[in-house]
Design a protein around this motif. Structure first.
Motif, PDB file in Angstrom:
ATOM      1  N   ALA A 263      -1.156  23.261 -30.677  1.00 33.53           N
ATOM      2  CA  ALA A 263      -2.292  23.732 -30.005  1.00 33.53           C
ATOM      3  C   ALA A 263      -2.451  25.256 -29.742  1.00 33.53           C
ATOM      4  CB  ALA A 263      -2.595  23.147 -28.634  1.00 33.53           C
ATOM      5  N   VAL A 264      -1.393  25.767 -29.430  1.00 34.53           N
ATOM      6  CA  VAL A 264      -1.196  27.423 -29.036  1.00 34.53           C
ATOM      7  C   VAL A 264      -1.232  28.034 -30.738  1.00 34.53           C
ATOM      8  CG1 VAL A 264       0.251  29.070 -28.421  1.00 34.53           C
ATOM      9  CG2 VAL A 264       0.084  27.030 -26.908  1.00 34.53           C
ATOM     10  N   GLY A 265      -0.657  27.415 -31.508  1.00 33.54           N
ATOM     11  CA  GLY A 265      -0.600  27.941 -32.867  1.00 33.54           C
ATOM     12  C   GLY A 265      -1.793  28.041 -33.626  1.00 33.54           C
TER      13      GLY A 265
ATOM     14  N   VAL B  86      -6.544  15.225 -28.111  1.00 32.50           N
ATOM     15  CA  VAL B  86      -6.275  16.340 -27.018  1.00 32.50           C
ATOM     16  C   VAL B  86      -6.119  17.551 -27.484  1.00 32.50           C
ATOM     17  CG1 VAL B  86      -4.596  16.695 -25.216  1.00 32.50           C
ATOM     18  CG2 VAL B  86      -5.130  14.543 -25.525  1.00 32.50           C
ATOM     19  N   ILE B  87      -5.421  17.831 -28.598  1.00 28.60           N
ATOM     20  CA  ILE B  87      -5.291  19.182 -29.214  1.00 28.60           C
ATOM     21  C   ILE B  87      -6.585  19.892 -29.521  1.00 28.60           C
ATOM     22  CG2 ILE B  87      -4.293  20.338 -31.321  1.00 28.60           C
ATOM     23  CD1 ILE B  87      -1.829  18.567 -31.042  1.00 28.60           C
TER      24      ILE B  87
ATOM     25  N   ASP C 156      -4.573  18.276 -16.593  1.00 31.27           N
ATOM     26  CA  ASP C 156      -5.930  17.889 -16.246  1.00 31.27           C
ATOM     27  C   ASP C 156      -6.424  17.274 -17.604  1.00 31.27           C
ATOM     28  OD1 ASP C 156      -5.981  20.247 -17.341  1.00 31.27           O
ATOM     29  OD2 ASP C 156      -6.633  21.116 -15.569  1.00 31.27           O
ATOM     30  N   LEU C 157      -6.131  17.879 -18.726  1.00 33.75           N
ATOM     31  CA  LEU C 157      -7.083  17.461 -19.889  1.00 33.75           C
ATOM     32  C   LEU C 157      -6.623  16.034 -20.169  1.00 33.75           C
ATOM     33  CD1 LEU C 157      -8.852  18.099 -22.029  1.00 33.75           C
ATOM     34  CD2 LEU C 157      -7.064  19.116 -23.372  1.00 33.75           C
ATOM     35  N   VAL C 158      -5.361  15.961 -20.086  1.00 35.09           N
ATOM     36  CA  VAL C 158      -4.540  14.347 -20.505  1.00 35.09           C
ATOM     37  C   VAL C 158      -4.879  13.267 -19.444  1.00 35.09           C
ATOM     38  CG1 VAL C 158      -2.522  13.417 -20.678  1.00 35.09           C
ATOM     39  CG2 VAL C 158      -2.595  15.636 -21.991  1.00 35.09           C
TER      40      VAL C 158
END
Length: 272
Positions: A62-64, A142-143, A212-214
């Motif tokens: 996700a961050v990448g 999710v990502i 929260d997202l998960v």
């Protein structure tokens, strides 16, 4: 000072004490000293290992992705569309939404029966998918939702960094015949290194605490494919009524994040 003690220091001390004890669900029973038992339990807890692996995998991908997209958009808007400020505002809108609203929105998008994504798939003649309910696609879903929300954060920091770059080195490089790629690799990236370090550090620290997202989108399923450490801490504390073990996991996440942040900052300073 009273606010600081109440909201930060006291809960931290309480968590450390709780992690070293054994707390019964019955409030009438006294706490029992457990030493390092709760921390040793982490070594053999399969669910903890699953949550740790899922958290690390989510953070890396996700961050990448957010960093690459944010830097690319910043370069595009800074070089070619500098005057179209309304585009910058539109790109930053997802970051301004509450995480719960983002999670509910993407839950509706991924809905198998009437979700807009499956409607598009149907009109294109492609097979419909369960998305967040599919063991193969759950983490990917999710990502994607997280990338949609937090790429604007990376974009905003990268754009601010690009706006602060000096013009003289680029003029000298152009006179020397340096290509756009060489200018980007030899000038832009080194100049942006402090901004990149801050952006990555902030997003990594936030991604390691994903909850929260998960919680809204998948609930940690299917088959624990999206269970993160934060969600597992919540389940241990409130579903399994084991606050001592939940405190131990929380301290592990805290110490790991602090250790990584310290190492990352030192590495960036040495690189400079």
């Amino acid at each position: 000072m009273l606010v600081l003690l109440t909201l930060t220091i006291f809960p931290s001390i309480y968590m450390i004490v709780a992690a070293a004890t054994r707390i019964s669900p019955n409030p009438d029973l006294p706490w029992q000293f457990a030493g390092a038992d709760n921390f040793l339990r982490l070594l053999t807890d399969e669910q903890f290992h699953v949550g740790l692996w899922n958290t690390l995998a989510f953070t890396v991908f996700a961050v990448g992705t957010e960093f690459l997209l944010g830097l690319g958009l910043a370069l595009l808007l800074d070089r070619y569309i500098r005057r179209l400020n309304f585009l910058k505002t539109i790109l930053m809108l997802p970051m301004m939404l509450p995480p719960i609203a983002v999670a509910i929105t993407w839950k509706l998008i991924y809905e198998p029966q009437f979700g807009v994504l499956n409607e598009i798939m149907f009109r294109l003649g492609l097979p419909l998918q369960a998305w967040a309910g599919d063991v193969r696609l759950a983490m990917f879903s999710v990502i994607v939702a997280d990338v949609w929300q937090w790429t604007p954060f990376m974009f905003l920091l990268m754009l601010a960094g690009l706006a602060s770059l000096p013009d003289e080195p680029y003029e000298a490089a152009a006179i020397d015949g340096a290509s756009a790629w060489r200018q980007f690799w030899d000038l832009t990236l080194p100049f942006l290194k402090p901004v990149i370090a801050i952006a990555l550090l902030l997003r990594i620290m936030d991604a390691l605490r994903l909850f929260d997202l998960v919680f809204i989108l998948t609930g940690g399923g299917p088959a624990d494919r999206t269970k993160t450490l934060s969600l597992y801490i919540y389940q241990v504390a409130y579903r399994f009524a084991d606050p001592s073990y939940a405190a131990a996991i929380s301290l592990f996440v805290l110490f790991t994040t602090v250790a990584f942040s310290t190492w990352f900052i030192k590495r960036m300073r040495l690189a400079d």
